[in-house]
Design an enzyme around this catalytic site. Sequence first.
Site, PDB file in Angstrom:
ATOM      1  N   GLY A  56       0.799  -1.338   0.177  1.00 32.07           N
ATOM      2  CA  GLY A  56      -0.046  -0.168   0.070  1.00 32.07           C
ATOM      3  C   GLY A  56       0.821   1.163  -0.048  1.00 32.07           C
ATOM      4  N   LYS A  57       0.215   2.606  -0.447  1.00 33.87           N
ATOM      5  CA  LYS A  57       1.171   3.577  -0.346  1.00 33.87           C
ATOM      6  C   LYS A  57       0.209   4.787  -0.172  1.00 33.87           C
ATOM      7  CE  LYS A  57       5.503   4.804   0.286  1.00 33.87           C
ATOM      8  NZ  LYS A  57       6.602   3.962   0.825  1.00 33.87           N
TER       9      LYS A  57
END
Length: 416
Positions: A104-105
Amino acid sequence: MSEANPFESLQEQVDDAAAYLDVGDDVVERLKHPERVLETNLSVEMDDGEIRRFKAYRSQFNGDRGPYKGGIRYHPNVSRDEVKALSGWMAYKCAIVGIPYGGGKGGIIVDPDEHSESELERLTRSFAKELRPLVGPDRDIPAPDVNTGQREMNWIKDTYETLENTTAPGVITGKAISSGGSEGRVEATGRSTMLTARDAFEYRGGDIGDATVAVQGYGNAGSIAARLIEDLGATIVAVSDSSGAIYDPDGLDAVAVKEHKNETGSVTGYGDVEEMTNDDLLTLDVDLLVPAALENAIDADLAEDVDADIIVEAANGPLTPDADDILADRDVLVVPDILANAGGVTVSYFEWVQNRQRFSWTEARVNDELEAVITSAFDDLVDAYETHDLPNFRVAAYVVAIQRIVDAYTNSGNWP
Ligand code: NAD
């Protein structure tokens, strides 16, 4: 600096590695796109009462191996494609080091230098409120990235816990120790950069203790990598930040330069040394080059002039794919970001484990466990590189990582 689209770079890296694997095109296609991306507009009150809008993103790339995991970045150049690319690199990074997370980011388009602490707190809490349905200790666990740190992580934890009316330190990592953070987390990215640099020199039959080193970007990752590499006996001849670079062929003192940067805000102006541009630093004749700033620092043009024997990518995506090809042809050994800077997420994982155990490890235990994870992943990479006769270490890292994600996906089956 190149304008290469980092998301296209990620997709090219996946294609390059998948060509060596017995994986169907439909599965590879799945591995080239995030599962979902939140795009949100935050309305935040400034200190003078004005309401300002900030665009923010959270990309959840792949959850086959566990909850999504990845940092939150504050920078004016944050974009949807950058966040998507960074979330993909996180998925492959977690897989190469064998920790049970997907990628994720997140990011907010903001220049934090233009805002007071109270404005940044309201901005962070506003983003945390938007993230609330998406995150959680078993769903998606953010962490620090460029221009965020313990302070922002503590605000996000507090916002989540207040809204959920619970205690959930494992919702975020990179917290202050007093708020449930881990010993060794602040140093972890620089530590894995040092460990993989050491192993790369050994692989080439050399000793990092004899090396000359240039470090581009003197923030968390770069300055700590420089100090730990210096501790192995190497000579740090040049370092830089966004203000420019400093060079001393006799060696800089990594700690003193960091103190100067803490006091003045930049590495330039330090002592009686030569000042140069970042491009000059990236093309210095050194044994080891550590890009530790942002994506696309080295493009094809610059790659022709790079004069280092080994590059260890502390930053995410510092080489464009074209630069990668040129450096491989020139026999420059590149230790890819998804392994070199994986120390951060690995100790984030240790932090999450400690939060779940409600038990704290010593710094020595954290560092020992980190070294075991990183050296074992380095060995897996070398094994794949040699067994499959792969073109470079990056392809080898992706071959190992993609196979692990594909195995988890295949075991689960496709639903619905
Ligand atoms: P940071 O904000 O602490 O430091 C970034 C440094 O880069 C600053 O010194 C800044 O001045 C410098 N910089 C910015 N633009 C530059 C340019 N054009 N030329 C030279 N220097 C420039 O950020 P960080 O946490 O050290 O992250 C750096 C890189 O490492 C990023 O790519 C990040 O994604 C990656 N990374 C960080 C962590 C972590 O735990 N901090 C983990 C994994 C990867």
